[in-house]
Write a protein that holds these residues in place. Structure first.
Motif, PDB file in Angstrom:
ATOM      1  N   ARG A 245       0.832  -1.200   0.000  1.00  0.00           N
ATOM      2  CA  ARG A 245       0.000   0.000   0.000  1.00  0.00           C
ATOM      3  C   ARG A 245       0.876   1.264   0.000  1.00  0.00           C
ATOM      4  O   ARG A 245       0.635   2.199  -0.755  1.00  0.00           O
ATOM      5  CB  ARG A 245      -0.894  -0.027   1.240  1.00  0.00           C
TER       6      ARG A 245
ATOM      7  N   THR B 140      -7.886   7.891  -3.131  1.00  0.00           N
ATOM      8  CA  THR B 140      -7.706   7.229  -1.855  1.00  0.00           C
ATOM      9  C   THR B 140      -8.597   7.871  -0.801  1.00  0.00           C
ATOM     10  O   THR B 140      -8.605   9.086  -0.662  1.00  0.00           O
ATOM     11  CB  THR B 140      -6.255   7.341  -1.394  1.00  0.00           C
TER      12      THR B 140
ATOM     13  N   GLY C 122      -1.555   4.947   4.657  1.00  0.00           N
ATOM     14  CA  GLY C 122      -1.051   3.745   4.008  1.00  0.00           C
ATOM     15  C   GLY C 122      -0.723   2.658   5.005  1.00  0.00           C
ATOM     16  O   GLY C 122      -1.088   1.520   4.835  1.00  0.00           O
TER      17      GLY C 122
ATOM     18  N   PHE D  70      -3.657   0.490   6.413  1.00  0.00           N
ATOM     19  CA  PHE D  70      -4.667   0.019   5.479  1.00  0.00           C
ATOM     20  C   PHE D  70      -5.297  -1.290   5.912  1.00  0.00           C
ATOM     21  O   PHE D  70      -6.494  -1.463   5.848  1.00  0.00           O
ATOM     22  CB  PHE D  70      -4.056  -0.155   4.101  1.00  0.00           C
TER      23      PHE D  70
ATOM     24  N   LEU E 232      -6.666  -1.958  -2.168  1.00  0.00           N
ATOM     25  CA  LEU E 232      -5.323  -2.488  -2.425  1.00  0.00           C
ATOM     26  C   LEU E 232      -4.885  -2.207  -3.856  1.00  0.00           C
ATOM     27  O   LEU E 232      -3.695  -2.082  -4.154  1.00  0.00           O
ATOM     28  CB  LEU E 232      -5.313  -4.002  -2.209  1.00  0.00           C
TER      29      LEU E 232
END
Lengths: 167, 259
Positions: free
Chosen positions: B28, B37, B44, B47, B102
């Protein structure tokens, strides 16, 4: 093998190294950077860079050595404080003054070694890498690894003995 | 033999006992930032973290689910007690979105190409003291992504798949100060056709053969999860081995000792 398959294979290898070596990667990153807390971020950043630079891996040496080199470089860049001032707050061992004092003493001794000596020691002891892998990671010859390790061990042992003698 | 240098270095940086290998977070983070996003996912790193907690009232224990689908499972599947993937409960929209993200902005050639809409529940139970659900989604070009909610996960996708993958989970107990509090549970996967048995070994000499929930195509893999016995909580997980149907070792992951 198609380029896509080769790329996928290398990525799978990187994942394998990450999954199986993570505790060692974290320990080396913590030792180099002087921060146990920062180690997870540094290791992640190293693997992110590896993925982004996958095309720069030339298959001329072992993939793991290439990955260790990136981890070492990222951890070096992530070094926040000189080794001697990063302790003991940045590398807490336990809630006992004895452990903290021992840690600070070792940090002081390590700070008197050259950076190459420290890196070779960390990769040998924390990552359990052999001379060839250390050489790959640090872009030096295996002969240099051996010589550096020998002098580093001797210097460290001498400093530790001197410490003992003063106690 | 006492090695004062090793002792000193151990004191300098104690071992990271077992760490949470969040490979999905690495993938990520490797992705370029995308305007698509979601705002709550910009870091990140998180995630695959605890995105939501399912109600503890949800009762879909893996064994029960397995028993239910086995009744309508063809004979071929019964031979290996394979869970038919398409017969499993479909994931909710939030869980599907967790998988879909993803793919968003993954580096060229690095997207797992996970088919989020095909996400299915594979297991549900109490691991590490918390009730969790294991979601699995196939990837377009082979392989799959798995996600524990709450918990974490990862992906094994592409042309070449690892025969075995695992994560030593230490949360929610995690670290007590800087001291590792011990592994609470082990989660992993094994590829069907390559692996038939998995052995988790501890430094005190004990070992366990975790139950493996085999899942049919398109996943074609088994998932195992083992609560670490309380008597072994302070012991090292030293090795995870995978064996084929003939008892031949096909993968050995040695794990560094605790400091």
């Amino acid at each position: 093998m198609a380029a896509g398959e080769q790329r996928a294979g290398v990525l799978a290898e990187i994942e394998g190294v990450y999954r199986s070596r993570l505790p060692k990667l974290l320990r080396v990153a913590a030792a180099i950077s002087g921060s146990r807390e920062a180690a997870p971020d540094l290791v992640q950043e190293a693997f992110v860079r590896a993925i982004r630079r996958l095309d720069s891996f030339r298959h001329e040496g072992p993939l793991e050595g290439w990955l260790w080199r990136i981890v070492v470089n990222v951890a070096r860049n992530g070094q926040r404080e000189p080794l001697t001032t990063a302790l003991p707050e940045e590398l807490p061992v336990a809630d006992t003054s004895t452990a903290g004092a021992a840690q600070a003493e070792v940090a002081l001794v390590l700070s008197r070694l050259s950076e190459r000596q420290r890196l070779v020691l960390f990769l040998r002891y924390y990552a359990d890498l052999d001379y060839a892998a250390i050489a790959e990671a640090l872009s030096i010859s295996t002969g240099t690894v051996g010589a550096t390790l020998t002098t580093a061990r001797a210097a460290l042992a001498q400093a530790l003995e001197a410490k003992e003698a003063t106690l | 033999v006492i090695d004062p240098i090793a002792d000193a270095l151990d004191a300098f940086v104690p071992a990271f006992e077992s760490a949470y290998a969040d490979w999905a977070a690495v993938l990520r983070a490797a992705a370029p930032l995308s305007s698509d996003t979601p705002a709550d996912d910009q870091s990140g790193r998180r995630f695959f973290g605890a995105r939501r907690r399912k109600s503890l009232l949800v009762v879909a224990v893996a064994a029960a689910a397995l028993a239910a689908v086995m009744a309508a499972t063809p004979a071929w599947a019964l031979v290996r007690d394979v869970l038919p993937f398409w017969g499993q409960p479909v994931a909710s929209q939030p869980d599907q979105r967790a998988f879909a993200e993803l793919n968003i902005g993954a580096p060229s050639g690095m997207s797992p190409e996970v088919v989020a809409g095909d996400t299915r529940e594979v297991a549900h139970g109490e691991y590490g003291g918390t009730t969790r659900t294991l979601w699995v989604a196939p990837a377009k070009d082979g392989g799959f992504c798995e996600l524990w909610q709450p918990g974490g996960g990862g992906c094994t996708t592409g042309a070449i798949l690892l025969p075995l993958g695992w994560t030593a989970m230490s949360f929610p107990r995690g670290f007590q100060g800087s001291q590792y509090a011990g592994t609470e549970w082990i989660s992993g996967f094994a590829m069907m056709g390559t692996v038939s048995d998995v052995v988790i070994r501890f430094s005190d000499g004990t070992s366990v053969h975790p139950q493996i929930i085999w899942v049919s195509a398109p996943i074609s893999a088994g998932f195992f999860f083992e609560n670490v016995p309380s008597s072994s909580e302070q012991a090292n997980v030293t090795e995870i081995d995978a064996y084929d149907a003939n008892g031949k070792l096909v993968r050995r992951d040695a794990i560094p000792p605790m400091g």
